[in-house]
Structure formats: structure tokens, C-alpha cells
Design an enzyme around this catalytic site. Structure first.
Site, PDB file in Angstrom:
ATOM      1  N   HIS A   1       0.843  -1.207   0.000  1.00  0.00           N
ATOM      2  CA  HIS A   1       0.000   0.000   0.000  1.00  0.00           C
ATOM      3  C   HIS A   1       0.876   1.253   0.000  1.00  0.00           C
ATOM      4  CE1 HIS A   1      -3.666   2.303   1.469  1.00  0.00           C
ATOM      5  NE2 HIS A   1      -2.682   3.125   1.820  1.00  0.00           N
ATOM      6  N   GLU A   2       1.874   1.303   0.888  1.00  0.00           N
ATOM      7  CA  GLU A   2       2.734   2.490   0.955  1.00  0.00           C
ATOM      8  C   GLU A   2       3.582   2.620  -0.309  1.00  0.00           C
ATOM      9  OE1 GLU A   2       1.841   4.476   3.067  1.00  0.00           O
ATOM     10  OE2 GLU A   2       0.765   3.113   4.387  1.00  0.00           O
TER      11      GLU A   2
ATOM     12  N   HIS B   1       1.557   4.347  -2.843  1.00  0.00           N
ATOM     13  CA  HIS B   1       1.615   5.813  -2.759  1.00  0.00           C
ATOM     14  C   HIS B   1       2.860   6.327  -3.477  1.00  0.00           C
ATOM     15  CE1 HIS B   1      -1.879   6.294  -0.334  1.00  0.00           C
ATOM     16  NE2 HIS B   1      -1.377   5.777   0.773  1.00  0.00           N
TER      17      HIS B   1
ATOM     18  N   VAL C   1      15.718 -20.736 -16.556  1.00  0.00           N
ATOM     19  CA  VAL C   1      14.665 -21.747 -16.593  1.00  0.00           C
ATOM     20  C   VAL C   1      13.847 -21.532 -17.852  1.00  0.00           C
ATOM     21  CG1 VAL C   1      12.611 -22.650 -15.468  1.00  0.00           C
ATOM     22  CG2 VAL C   1      14.564 -21.932 -14.088  1.00  0.00           C
TER      23      VAL C   1
ATOM     24  N   GLU D   1      16.639 -15.441 -20.721  1.00  0.00           N
ATOM     25  CA  GLU D   1      17.798 -15.400 -19.843  1.00  0.00           C
ATOM     26  C   GLU D   1      19.047 -15.833 -20.603  1.00  0.00           C
ATOM     27  OE1 GLU D   1      15.664 -16.713 -15.733  1.00  0.00           O
ATOM     28  OE2 GLU D   1      15.335 -17.948 -17.488  1.00  0.00           O
TER      29      GLU D   1
ATOM     30  N   ASP E   1      11.750 -17.214 -25.178  1.00  0.00           N
ATOM     31  CA  ASP E   1      11.056 -17.952 -24.117  1.00  0.00           C
ATOM     32  C   ASP E   1       9.574 -17.620 -24.221  1.00  0.00           C
ATOM     33  OD1 ASP E   1      10.032 -19.086 -21.756  1.00  0.00           O
ATOM     34  OD2 ASP E   1      11.958 -18.845 -20.745  1.00  0.00           O
TER      35      ASP E   1
END
Length: 610
Positions: A335-336, A339, A405, A412, A418
């Protein structure tokens, strides 16, 4: 390529449903006991990987079978991830612990498209999953020689404090209304490309001394708590096309770096100042969040600067470790961070398809991992207006801690492409089993790739957007469409400006962007305020001190605009934001006199501007 090992584990429901038990999450009134069993069992003598790249769990919830799919959270830690704590005498101890084989997973419930999961498999299974809109928690039962786990709904955890916790942000510090009213069709190509790009937040988490004491002076316990929290935050922001990677963890294990106050706004300011003057000088990152054991005044659980992302002073937030259940603290921290990313509190009309949303002003007992429609619009408006650059910096392929992966949609080291698993891949150019180009294919994606082949040299791949841009052309040797633009210093907009890095920055456009369509550039007299060297006017900063402009440079400091709206009588308007004091300065490359442009707060020859 690493072959992904799928392990199926059955959780057999013990024929007993508990009525009350004390767990790490608190006192739970109603729970189910389950026992993980691997199926099939490994052959005798086989080597078991410590933490598989992908796993499946089968178990029953309320008597109904479910399948939980888990994948290791690749990219949760950056390659240069570091941890810092302090010796009793205050000596800084920084290490780069190996985190390649970590035990943190994301996942979903099979046949439930809206489900999510965030699980730690470090010591048994601990975390949460959502199923048909309900949040469930799972954690090991601390019984000797037992694999027993408890599965329970969050609503069945007894609440220690019935008073609702709230975010301390109480007002808008900036207004994005002019942007909100603009339609997508009004976006420039640059803005559209920015919106479409994936965003990355490189995060540092800090635990204060009270946290260290709260968890029995045990660095491992505090570290695990923080890892659990960031794993949830990563899940939450995936749906916003934002990847949150932990680049650093700091634990104040001998004392706090400043005196923390119960007034959240004071503590936030102190933390943000410490971040700018200390942390940023020794650890590169985009955003920092303080997790504290202090109780803030009133119901406040956290506070963050609105729109502060990428700003050295204001890209910060603070959160109280207010609940034993880590994913509730994670939601508060997300939440912060919201902001910081330009999102204000939800209004009553905002919806996300759940009982509560991430940016609700009051932390709900109904934990939610979804952003509302309002949050998405506000975040987009913020991005269009500010276009913060730090969150565009994509980690290099070598920055991914874990080995590559194939099938995770992330190209990667060693991969040509991919496109996901063989079952989901729809790319005819890419072999999903190997993440290599198919035989005869030159490319799989890119503006200069067409049906697996490079487009011919000279083929236009992107049209010019304005007089300072140039049409971009394919080379015939690559799938990339390299950006080209006119030389810096070429006159533009009827000689009112000069081209600068593909744009034509003029003061009139900057005033309109800040104050709306009725704005224009102020008279020259207003720019004399730039001689004062305060927040009303300056040319540059040195060690956070505002330096006054020299007389010849006043048009390269604070931008002064006049708003011709009837209600506005001030002929010398400036745009000032406590979240970013430098916003509203004349942009680099802006014409400041005939043959001259702004560069580093100086009005220099246009050919020297950089």
C-alpha cells in the site's frame, strides 16, 4: 537448459478438525490438519533437489480436492543482493549471501483463474493461497517428528486489536486531473511506449532495532520475516506489470540510525533523509521501506510519500509490524509503495472485485491482493505525467540470480526466446522445449522481425513522431528497431526551440503540461526570483543546497508560468511538489536565448548543451 522438475505432493487431510490452536499466526479457532506426502516417492538413493523449480500440491479444502501449482520466484533477489547488520560496537557488516537456491514460491489454484499463492517452503509450507475469493493460510504445526500442517481461513484467526489500522496519508500532494481527463488516443508515441514497458522496482527493506529485539535478537528470524513479506509484495505487483526485486536488506542490530518517533510523519521524514544521505551512497536502489516495531500514534499503520518513486528524498515508506500474519504486513507495505508509485486512497466508488482493495484507506480484515480500477487509472496518470525513469531499468540477463529456466517467459542467458511451456506457447519461431529458435528462424520477436526472419535493410520499423525525430529503419541484421533522431541543436517549432535528444523542449509546452491548456510562459521579470537560491528559484543543487542562478542563467532555473484562467490572478506561478522539489524546473535542452540552450542549470551555446 534446466529441466523443470514437477513434483506432486499429496496433503492427506487428517480426520480431525481442530477447534482452537495457537499458531505463529495467532490463536486460530477453526482449522484442518494435513500431512504432506510426496507422490511418487523418490527412488531409493536418488538425490533430492533442495528446492525444486516447480511443484504441485494436492489436498482438500472443506472436503473438496484442490491442486496448488507453485513456481520458484525467479528474480526475487538481484544478483548484487546484499545484507547489512551491525556489531555491538556499531561496526557495519555487509555480506552477499548465496540466495540462488532460495525457498520462496508463487502459485495458483488449478481451475481458479483469479487465485494467487505466496508460499515459503523453507521449513514445511508456510504462506497463503486464495480459493474462490477466500484467503487461506497454511503453516507447519510444531509437533515432534511430524509433517502436520494447519490450513485455515484468515477470518478464523482471533484479532488481538479490533481497532482498524489506517494509512497515514490524508491528502493529495499532487493532482493528476488534467491527465486523467485525457484519453488514450491523446498519448504521444513516447508516452504509449512508456506505459507499455514492463516496470521494475529495486527495493531495499530496513528493519529497525525494535524489530531486532522483538524477534529475540535473531538475525535469521528477522531476515525470514522480511523475505516472507517481499514474496507477497512481488505477487501483488505482478498484476500491475511491475516486478519487485529485493536488492538489499538492512537490520539495525545495535541501535537505530535516528530516534524513531510515534508521529509517523516525523519518522518518515527522518527515514527518507537517512536514505538519501546514507543508504543511497552505498547501495543503489529505487525504493526503500522501513519495517518498524514502534507503535505509531492513533490507528496509523504506515505512511509513504505520494509520487516519490525514483526521487532520492521521497522514494520511501514506513510500515508498522502490526500483525503476526506476515501477508497482512506485506499488504500494508505494498500500500505504501503504491503511494510512492502515484496512487492515492480508494474512494467508495472504486472496485477490484473483492471485499477490499490494496489502496483502501483502512486496512481491512478481508485481506486483498488486488488494485482497484481507480488505482490503475491513477497509477497510469502518474506514469504519463512523470515518466519516472529508474523503474524502466530492466535487470540484465546476468542479474537473474537463479540459473535460467526455460518456460518462464523471461529470456535469460543462453536462451534465444522464451514463449512459456510447450502447452501454452503460441510462437511458431521459438522451440518452447529448448527456448532456442526453430531451424531456419532468425528471430522470434522485435519490430524488425517478420515471420521468423529479419526484415530487409532500410525497411521502416517506426515512423517519425515529430520534427526532431527520424523514421527508424531496420538494418537487415537484427530484429531490433534502433531509435534515431535529428541532431541536437537543429531549430524546431518555428525556431522557438532546438532539438534535444529527439524532442523539442520549449517553455510553453512545459507550462501547459504543468498547469493545463490555459497556461503560458510568464514575463521575464518573474524569472528574477531564480537569483534568490530558495525553493521559489534556483538553478541547481549541491549537496541538497539550492544554488542561485547567475543573471545570464535565470531562464534555466525554476520555470515561471502564467495561468490565464479567470480564477488565477498570479502572473508568476511555479509548480512545487514536496515529493519532488526539482519538478517544475526548466528542462535540459530548452531554448534560453538565441543560439543557446539550458544545460545543468546554465544557458550555454546550443552546440554545447548536453
Amino acid at each position: 537448459m534446466i529441466q523443470v522438475l514437477l513434483v506432486t505432493i499429496c496433503l492427506a487431510v487428517f480426520p480431525y478438525q481442530g477447534s482452537s490452536i495457537i499458531l505463529e499466526s495467532g490463536n486460530v479457532n477453526d482449522y484442518e490438519v494435513v500431512y504432506p506426502r510426496k507422490v511418487p516417492a523418490l527412488p531409493k538413493g536418488a538425490v533430492q533437489p533442495k528446492y525444486e523449480d516447480a511443484m504441485q500440491y494436492e489436498f482438500k479444502v472443506n472436503g473438496e480436492p484442490v491442486v496448488l501449482h507453485l513456481e520458484k520466484n525467479k528474480g526475487l533477489f538481484s544478483e548484487d543482493y546484499s545484507e547489512t547488520h551491525y556489531s555491538p560496537d556499531g561496526r557495519e557488516i555487509t555480506t552477499n549471501p548465496p540466495v540462488e537456491d532460495h525457498c520462496y514460491y508463487h502459485g495458483r489454484i488449478q481451475n481458479d483463474a483469479d487465485s494467487t499463492a505466496s508460499i515459503s517452503a523453507c521449513n514445511g509450507l508456510k504462506g497463503h493461497f486464495t480459493l474462490q475469493g477466500e484467503t487461506y493460510l497454511i503453516e507447519p504445526l510444531k509437533l515432534p517428528d511430524s509433517e502436520a500442517h494447519a490450513v485455515f481461513k484468515y477470518e478464523n484467526v482471533e484479532k488481538e486489536d479490533e481497532a482498524p489500522k489506517m494509512c497515514g496519508v490524508t491528502q493529495n500532494w499532487e493532482s493528476y486531473e488534467p491527465i486523467k481527463k485525457a484519453s488514450q488516443s491523446n498519448l504521444t508515441p513516447e508516452q504509449q511506449r512508456y506505459l507499455n514497458a514492463k516496470k521494475y522496482v529495486k527495493l531495499v527493506m530496513v528493519a529497525d532495532y525494535i524489530m531486532y529485539l522483538k524477534y529475540d535478537r535473531n538475525l535469521t528470524t528477522v531476515r525470514t520475516r522480511m523475505y516472507d513479506i517481499v514474496n507477497v509484495i512481488n505477487v501483488i505487483y505482478q498484476r500491475m506489470n511491475i516486478h519487485v526485486a529485493l536488492v538489499g536488506l538492512e537490520i539495525w542490530s545495535n541501535k537505530d540510525k535516528f530516534i524513531l518517533r510515534s508521529a509517523a510523519d516525523v519518522t518518515l521524514k527522518l527515514f527518507a533523509t537517512w536514505r538519501e544521505t546514507d543508504l543511497l551512497k552505498r547501495k543503489s536502489h529505487d525504493n526503500a521501506q522501513l519495517l518498524t516495531g514502534i507503535n505509531f500514534n492513533g490507528p496509523t499503520a504506515g505512511l509513504g510519500y505520494l509520487g516519490g518513486i525514483c526521487n532520492p528524498m521521497y522514494s520511501a515508506g514506513i510500515v508498522q509490524d502490526h500483525n503476526k500474519i506476515h501477508h497482512l504486513v506485506a499488504i500494508a507495505m505494498a500500500h505504501e509503495m503504491g503511494h510512492n508509485l502515484g496512487i492515492d486512497h480508494d474512494k467508495d466508488t472504486c472496485t477490484c472485485g473483492a471485499k477490499s482493495c490494496v489502496m483502501a484507506g483502512t486496512l481491512s480484515c478481508e485481506a486483498s491482493y488486488l488494485f482497484s480500477d481507480c488505482s490503475r487509472k491513477e497509477h497510469q496518470a502518474f506514469l504519463i505525467k512523470d515518466m519516472p525513469q529508474c523503474i524502466l531499468k530492466k535487470p540484465l540477463k546476468t542479474d537473474v540470480v537463479s540459473p535460467p529456466v526455460c518456460g518462464n517467459y523471461f529470456v535469460e542467458v543462453g536462451e534465444d526466446c522464451d514463449c512459456g511451456s510447450p502447452a501454452t506457447c503460441r510462437d511458431s519461431c521459438c522451440d518452447a522445449a529448448t527456448c532456442k529458435l526453430r531451424q531456419g528462424a532468425q528471430c522470434a520477436e522485435g519490430l524488425c522481425c517478420d515471420q521468423c526472419r529479419f526484415k530487409g535493410a532500410g525497411t521502416e520499423c517506426r515512423a517519425a513522431t515529430d520534427e526532431c525525430d527520424m523514421a527508424d529503419l531496420c538494418t537487415g541484421r537484427s530484429a531490433e528497431c534502433t531509435d534515431r533522431f535529428q541532431r541536437n541543436g537543429q531549430p524546431c517549432q518555428n525556431n522557438n526551440g532546438y532539438c534535444y535528444n529527439g524532442k523539442c523542449p520549449i517553455m510553453t509546452d512545459q507550462c501547459i503540461a504543468l498547469f493545463g491548456p490555459n497556461a503560458a510562459v510568464s514575463e521575464d521579470a518573474c524569472f528574477q526570483f531564480n537569483l534568490e537560491g530558495n525553493h521559489y528559484g534556483y538553478c541547481r543543487k549541491e549537496q541538497n543546497t539550492k544554488i542561485a542562478c547567475e543573471p545570464q542563467n535565470v531562464k534555466c532555473g525554476r520555470l515561471y508560468c502564467i495561468d490565464s484562467s479567470p480564477a488565477n490572478k498570479n502572473p508568476c506561478n511555479i509548480y512545487y511538489s514536496p515529493g519532488d522539489e526539482d519538478k517544475g524546473m526548466v528542462l535540459p535542452g530548452t531554448k534560453c536565448a538565441d543560439g543557446k540552450a539550458c544545460s545543468n542549470g546554465q544557458c550555454v551555446d546550443v552546440n554545447r548543451a548536453s
